[in-house]
Design a protein around this motif. Structure first.
Motif, PDB file in Angstrom:
ATOM      1  N   PHE A 213     -10.118 -24.321   5.671  1.00  0.00           N
ATOM      2  CA  PHE A 213     -10.191 -22.950   6.203  1.00  0.00           C
ATOM      3  C   PHE A 213     -11.528 -22.724   6.916  1.00  0.00           C
ATOM      4  N   ALA A 214     -12.614 -23.170   6.269  1.00  0.00           N
ATOM      5  CA  ALA A 214     -13.945 -22.855   6.791  1.00  0.00           C
ATOM      6  C   ALA A 214     -14.226 -23.591   8.099  1.00  0.00           C
TER       7      ALA A 214
ATOM      8  N   GLU B 294     -14.473 -34.564  10.047  1.00  0.00           N
ATOM      9  CA  GLU B 294     -13.684 -34.438   8.817  1.00  0.00           C
ATOM     10  C   GLU B 294     -13.344 -35.821   8.274  1.00  0.00           C
ATOM     11  N   ALA B 295     -13.569 -35.996   6.968  1.00  0.00           N
ATOM     12  CA  ALA B 295     -13.280 -37.284   6.328  1.00  0.00           C
ATOM     13  C   ALA B 295     -11.776 -37.569   6.301  1.00  0.00           C
TER      14      ALA B 295
ATOM     15  N   GLY C 205      -8.247 -29.541   4.444  1.00  0.00           N
ATOM     16  CA  GLY C 205      -9.242 -29.498   3.366  1.00  0.00           C
ATOM     17  C   GLY C 205      -8.587 -29.660   2.008  1.00  0.00           C
ATOM     18  N   THR C 206      -8.816 -28.714   1.117  1.00  0.00           N
ATOM     19  CA  THR C 206      -8.221 -28.712  -0.223  1.00  0.00           C
ATOM     20  C   THR C 206      -6.746 -29.092  -0.190  1.00  0.00           C
TER      21      THR C 206
ATOM     22  N   TRP D 245      -5.901 -32.800   0.547  1.00  0.00           N
ATOM     23  CA  TRP D 245      -6.179 -33.793  -0.500  1.00  0.00           C
ATOM     24  C   TRP D 245      -5.370 -33.565  -1.784  1.00  0.00           C
TER      25      TRP D 245
ATOM     26  N   CYS E 144      -1.329 -22.375  -4.719  1.00  0.00           N
ATOM     27  CA  CYS E 144      -2.464 -21.471  -4.720  1.00  0.00           C
ATOM     28  C   CYS E 144      -2.249 -20.379  -5.765  1.00  0.00           C
ATOM     29  N   ASP E 145      -3.333 -19.933  -6.361  1.00  0.00           N
ATOM     30  CA  ASP E 145      -3.260 -18.814  -7.311  1.00  0.00           C
ATOM     31  C   ASP E 145      -3.400 -17.466  -6.616  1.00  0.00           C
ATOM     32  N   SER E 146      -3.878 -17.507  -5.385  1.00  0.00           N
ATOM     33  CA  SER E 146      -3.948 -16.259  -4.607  1.00  0.00           C
ATOM     34  C   SER E 146      -2.559 -16.013  -4.028  1.00  0.00           C
TER      35      SER E 146
ATOM     36  N   TYR F 132      -3.694 -15.079   1.109  1.00  0.00           N
ATOM     37  CA  TYR F 132      -4.260 -16.410   1.270  1.00  0.00           C
ATOM     38  C   TYR F 132      -3.999 -16.903   2.690  1.00  0.00           C
TER      39      TYR F 132
ATOM     40  N   THR G  78     -13.663 -39.282   9.538  1.00  0.00           N
ATOM     41  CA  THR G  78     -15.103 -39.446   9.744  1.00  0.00           C
ATOM     42  C   THR G  78     -15.855 -38.856   8.554  1.00  0.00           C
TER      43      THR G  78
ATOM     44  N   VAL H 250     -19.117 -38.096   6.750  1.00  0.00           N
ATOM     45  CA  VAL H 250     -20.546 -38.007   7.017  1.00  0.00           C
ATOM     46  C   VAL H 250     -21.316 -38.493   5.796  1.00  0.00           C
TER      47      VAL H 250
ATOM     48  N   GLY I   4     -16.576 -27.452   1.519  1.00  0.00           N
ATOM     49  CA  GLY I   4     -15.775 -27.019   0.375  1.00  0.00           C
ATOM     50  C   GLY I   4     -16.575 -26.946  -0.907  1.00  0.00           C
TER      51      GLY I   4
ATOM     52  N   LEU J  76     -23.832 -35.419   1.019  1.00  0.00           N
ATOM     53  CA  LEU J  76     -23.899 -35.569   2.482  1.00  0.00           C
ATOM     54  C   LEU J  76     -25.091 -36.401   2.934  1.00  0.00           C
TER      55      LEU J  76
ATOM     56  N   VAL K 117     -10.882 -17.132  -1.693  1.00  0.00           N
ATOM     57  CA  VAL K 117     -11.905 -17.853  -0.922  1.00  0.00           C
ATOM     58  C   VAL K 117     -11.822 -17.623   0.605  1.00  0.00           C
TER      59      VAL K 117
HETATM   60  C1  LIG Z   1      -6.295 -27.291  -6.575  1.00  0.00           C
HETATM   61  C2  LIG Z   1      -7.029 -26.140  -5.976  1.00  0.00           C
HETATM   62  C3  LIG Z   1      -6.482 -24.875  -6.014  1.00  0.00           C
HETATM   63  C4  LIG Z   1      -7.151 -23.813  -5.422  1.00  0.00           C
HETATM   64  N1  LIG Z   1      -6.591 -22.563  -5.483  1.00  0.00           N
HETATM   65  C5  LIG Z   1      -7.218 -21.540  -4.881  1.00  0.00           C
HETATM   66  C6  LIG Z   1      -6.690 -20.223  -4.934  1.00  0.00           C
HETATM   67  O1  LIG Z   1      -5.695 -19.983  -5.574  1.00  0.00           O
HETATM   68  N2  LIG Z   1      -7.322 -19.234  -4.272  1.00  0.00           N
HETATM   69  C7  LIG Z   1      -8.461 -19.464  -3.582  1.00  0.00           C
HETATM   70  O2  LIG Z   1      -8.993 -18.537  -2.985  1.00  0.00           O
HETATM   71  N3  LIG Z   1      -8.997 -20.689  -3.538  1.00  0.00           N
HETATM   72  C8  LIG Z   1      -8.421 -21.716  -4.171  1.00  0.00           C
HETATM   73  N4  LIG Z   1      -8.990 -22.948  -4.161  1.00  0.00           N
HETATM   74  C9  LIG Z   1     -10.248 -23.125  -3.464  1.00  0.00           C
HETATM   75  C10 LIG Z   1     -10.037 -23.718  -2.074  1.00  0.00           C
HETATM   76  O3  LIG Z   1     -10.866 -24.817  -2.030  1.00  0.00           O
HETATM   77  C11 LIG Z   1     -10.361 -22.684  -1.006  1.00  0.00           C
HETATM   78  O4  LIG Z   1      -9.440 -21.619  -1.071  1.00  0.00           O
HETATM   79  C12 LIG Z   1     -10.333 -23.197   0.427  1.00  0.00           C
HETATM   80  O5  LIG Z   1      -9.269 -24.051   0.670  1.00  0.00           O
HETATM   81  C13 LIG Z   1     -11.673 -23.844   0.762  1.00  0.00           C
HETATM   82  O6  LIG Z   1     -11.730 -24.138   2.123  1.00  0.00           O
HETATM   83  P1  LIG Z   1     -13.008 -24.854   2.714  1.00  0.00           P
HETATM   84  O7  LIG Z   1     -12.712 -25.098   4.139  1.00  0.00           O
HETATM   85  O8  LIG Z   1     -14.228 -24.112   2.355  1.00  0.00           O
HETATM   86  O9  LIG Z   1     -13.128 -26.232   1.913  1.00  0.00           O
HETATM   87  P2  LIG Z   1     -12.087 -27.397   1.705  1.00  0.00           P
HETATM   88  O10 LIG Z   1     -10.711 -26.919   1.896  1.00  0.00           O
HETATM   89  O11 LIG Z   1     -12.435 -28.053   0.433  1.00  0.00           O
HETATM   90  O12 LIG Z   1     -12.400 -28.389   2.915  1.00  0.00           O
HETATM   91  C14 LIG Z   1     -13.587 -29.112   2.957  1.00  0.00           C
HETATM   92  C15 LIG Z   1     -13.366 -30.328   3.806  1.00  0.00           C
HETATM   93  O13 LIG Z   1     -14.623 -30.953   4.023  1.00  0.00           O
HETATM   94  C16 LIG Z   1     -14.416 -32.330   4.052  1.00  0.00           C
HETATM   95  N5  LIG Z   1     -15.650 -33.007   3.714  1.00  0.00           N
HETATM   96  C17 LIG Z   1     -16.387 -32.891   2.581  1.00  0.00           C
HETATM   97  N6  LIG Z   1     -17.444 -33.706   2.613  1.00  0.00           N
HETATM   98  C18 LIG Z   1     -17.369 -34.357   3.787  1.00  0.00           C
HETATM   99  C19 LIG Z   1     -18.171 -35.343   4.408  1.00  0.00           C
HETATM  100  N7  LIG Z   1     -19.256 -35.843   3.807  1.00  0.00           N
HETATM  101  N8  LIG Z   1     -17.817 -35.806   5.634  1.00  0.00           N
HETATM  102  C20 LIG Z   1     -16.716 -35.316   6.269  1.00  0.00           C
HETATM  103  N9  LIG Z   1     -15.904 -34.387   5.719  1.00  0.00           N
HETATM  104  C21 LIG Z   1     -16.230 -33.912   4.492  1.00  0.00           C
HETATM  105  C22 LIG Z   1     -13.352 -32.586   3.002  1.00  0.00           C
HETATM  106  O14 LIG Z   1     -12.681 -33.797   3.265  1.00  0.00           O
HETATM  107  C23 LIG Z   1     -12.463 -31.370   3.153  1.00  0.00           C
HETATM  108  O15 LIG Z   1     -11.370 -31.654   3.961  1.00  0.00           O
HETATM  109  C24 LIG Z   1      -8.369 -24.026  -4.776  1.00  0.00           C
HETATM  110  C25 LIG Z   1      -8.944 -25.296  -4.784  1.00  0.00           C
HETATM  111  C26 LIG Z   1      -8.276 -26.335  -5.380  1.00  0.00           C
HETATM  112  C27 LIG Z   1      -8.927 -27.688  -5.370  1.00  0.00           C
END
Ligand SMILES: Cc1cc2nc3c(=O)[nH]c(=O)nc-3n(C[C@H](O)[C@H](O)[C@H](O)COP(=O)(O)OP(=O)(O)OC[C@H]3O[C@@H](n4cnc5c(N)ncnc54)[C@H](O)[C@@H]3O)c2cc1C
Length: 578
Positions: free
Chosen positions: A46-47, A66-67, A73-74, A77, A85-87, A92, A137, A139, A171, A420, A467
């Motif tokens: 998302f971010a 992105e790896a 993201g979440t 994987w 999701c719990d939201s 969401y 990729t 990092v 994340g 990182l 989130v």
């Molecule tokens: C099982 C689970 C259930 C969840 N349920 C909820 C929920 O119900 N409600 C809620 O609000 N949130 C929930 N979350 C939290 C969820 O992580 C966030 O909602 C949201 O998806 C986060 O987005 P993000 O982009 O910040 O991070 P992420 O989705 O974690 O994405 C981060 C990305 O960065 C990449 N990355 C990390 N390190 C590196 C690197 N060194 N090099 C390259 N790429 C890298 C990863 O591969 C990943 O793809 C849940 C999380 C999990 C694990």
């Protein structure tokens, strides 16, 4: 055998390998350099998706790294059976796509992993973002080049890029934690981590499965494993207060009403503490009779999910006696649901207050222990000694297994950042800048790490909210700050030490007004050996946080130094919790 799919999806490992086929045109793996970028964004959840989009729309030359083999993201994987999701579905999602939110179908109360992944893929395609990312990729090194005032980023596979600004969208819950049990490499069967589940279906029919961990992922995966496997042995370290999701299809009339009012709901959501506009409880446990308290808990339990988490009593996580009312209620539900009193007893949390560890939201979690093919091992009484070729040996027995599933959580909030390989001014490594726990300004910036911004970093409200709501706030604020710096011709932006100390202290002060700090939770870093024990997220509320950030922006960003000049002092007496 090792954990199939790799623990983190390093470049070249199996988890990434099968996804590499998805690398789109324009992100050619042979393209090994990117120079002259304004910004690099790491992560494509998302971010990362929103950050790349915003910066591109603001006219910055931006590249996302992105790896994984695609966006999500979440949800890229965590593909384990039962992942969802719990939201609730209505919240969401991104709020900045008014046309798309009308088109996107809302079918289930809680979106499943495949639905969320498809949502994010569709958003990325519609916004034509895939060409701006380089997938596969990982990092591994990020270095501040002092003379050039730029970041140099390198990946495991030899890709290199430089940019003025670096934004981590890595994340808060993405750095998987798989404990190193002695003998794990000798296990003859298959091992999987829920946080890096294979893309292909995992055959479990008739298998003897061991599940380690009963946090949120363990709670979701157990009922699905039990339906398919021959037998499941659950290895539980800490019992959880599991809340029923009460999942199911959404009423089409509710969806229509929702869509008709989406804009107004989104507007209100921005000023809620948790990024979800549900009416708070507004009542103390002590204003009610015992009968009324029970009835209130029953009603919240019936509604399920967030309605139980946020819907009982206003003092549920601030007052021990009020908390005990809720904790006793959940323990009574465990007794009601579980047939075997001994199993029920083992499943009852007694060592920490209700709500102070992330409350798992489940469907049929407790009910699953009534199945003939499910057994519970209480690791507090009978700890794991080793993994053997045949299974898991605890103090009392060897449990023979064909498959081990690790649902052992994450190195939350800081893990993906410290992995990182970031080095700031003077070559300081990020973990060395945080010996007593993370220090950030607003959860977004770190002194001595100029032009670096950490979406949902420690000290941000991210993980204690819905989130995506927090992510949108962070992304928009960072984009505006970068535009501000560009307009004034500044090349560096750096958080000041005093503003950082003040924010970091405030984060701890707010947490200390609650019961949160009394639990051994991942919020406290307690699940990772050696991690400093501090409360990691900001629990003062997204609404309070947003107002604080807006005030700072309106005042010309006090607490930040531009081009090395002294940062203007923060106005007013610190950061009230609102
Ligand atoms: C099982 C689970 C259930 C969840 N349920 C909820 C929920 O119900 N409600 C809620 O609000 N949130 C929930 N979350 C939290 C969820 O992580 C966030 O909602 C949201 O998806 C986060 O987005 P993000 O982009 O910040 O991070 P992420 O989705 O974690 O994405 C981060 C990305 O960065 C990449 N990355 C990390 N390190 C590196 C690197 N060194 N090099 C390259 N790429 C890298 C990863 O591969 C990943 O793809 C849940 C999380 C999990 C694990």
């Amino acid at each position: 055998m090792g954990v199939t799919g790799g623990r983190e999806g390093h470049e070249g490992d199996e988890g990434v390998f099968d996804a590499m086929a998805a690398i789109p045109d324009g992100a050619a793996p042979g393209d090994q350099q990117d120079r002259d970028l304004d910004a690099i964004v790491i992560g494509a959840g998302f971010a990362g998706i929103y950050m790349v989009y915003r910066l591109r729309e603001s006219g910055f030359a931006v590249r996302g790294l992105e790896a994984g083999g695609g966006v999500g993201g979440t949800w890229y994987w965590n593909r384990y059976p039962g992942a969802r999701c719990d939201s609730e579905s209505m919240y969401y999602s991104f709020s900045f796509l008014p046309d798309f939110e009308q088109e996107w179908p809302l079918e289930q109360r809680y979106p499943t992993q495949p639905v969320i992944l498809r949502y994010l893929q569709t958003v990325a395609e519609r916004l034509d973002l895939l060409k701006d990312f380089r997938f596969g990729t990982r990092v591994t090194s990020v270095t501040w080049d002092e003379p050039a005032a730029r970041w140099t980023v390198r990946s495991a596979g030899g890709y290199e890029a430089t940019a003025r600004f670096l934004i981590t969208a890595v994340g808060a819950l993405s750095a998987a934690n798989v404990p190193a049990f002695p003998g794990a490499e000798t296990f003859a069967g298959e091992q999987y981590s829920t946080a890096n589940w294979p893309h292909a279906p995992v055959p479990l029919a008739g298998q003897r499965v061991g599940l380690i961990g009963t946090g949120s992922s363990g709670v979701q995966v157990l009922p699905e494993l039990a339906k398919e496997a021959g037998a499941v042995t659950v290895f539980q370290r800490t019992p959880q207060f599991v809340t029923p999701a009460q999942a199911g299809p959404l009423d089409p009339q509710l969806v229509a009403m929702w869509k008709a009012n989406y804009r107004e709901i989104r507007r209100r959501t921005k000023f809620t503490p948790g990024g979800i506009p549900i009416p708070g409880p507004h009542v103390s446990a002590f204003e009610l009779s015992e009968h009324e308290r029970r009835a209130r808990c029953e009603e919240a339990w019936r509604r399920g999910g967030i309605w139980f988490l946020d819907g009982t009593f206003i003092d549920a996580v601030t007052d021990v006696a009020a908390n005990t009312v809720v904790a006793d209620f959940v323990r009574s539900k465990i007794d009601e649901i579980i047939d075997d009193p001994e199993t029920a007893e083992k499943l009852k949390p007694r060592t920490y207050p209700w709500g102070t560890k992330r409350v798992p939201i489940g469907s049929d979690f407790y009910e699953t222990f009534n199945r003939q093919n499910v057994r519970l091992v209480d690791l507090r009484a009978d700890p794991i000694e080793a993994i053997t070729p045949r299974g898991i040996r605890t103090a009392s027995a060897e449990h023979e297994l064909d498959v081990i599933v690790y649902a052992t959580g994450f190195d939350a909030l800081t893990g993906a950042l410290t992995r990182l390989g970031v080095r700031g001014r003077g070559g300081t490594a990020l973990p060395d800048a945080w010996p007593g726990g993370p220090r950030t300004y607003l959860g977004l910036s770190v002194p001595a790490f100029p032009n670096l911004f950490t979406i949902t970093g420690p000290g941000s409200p991210g993980v204690v909210t819905n989130v995506p709501a927090a992510i949108e706030q962070h992304v928009e604020w960072i984009d505006e700050l970068l535009c501000f710096a560009r307009a004034r011709g500044s090349t560096t932006i750096e958080a000041a030490q005093d503003a950082t100390t003040e924010w970091t202290t405030h984060v701890q002060d707010v947490a200390s007004q609650t019961l949160y700090a009394s639990a051994d939770s991942w919020y406290m870093g307690a699940n990772i050996p050696g991690k400093p024990r501090v409360f990691l997220p900001y629990i003062g509320g997204l609404d309070v946080y947003r107002r604080k950030c807006d005030e700072i922006a309106a005042a010309g960003y006090p607490g930040y130094a531009f081009d090395g000049a002294a940062a203007p002092a923060l106005q007013g007496a610190g950061h009230g919790a609102g």
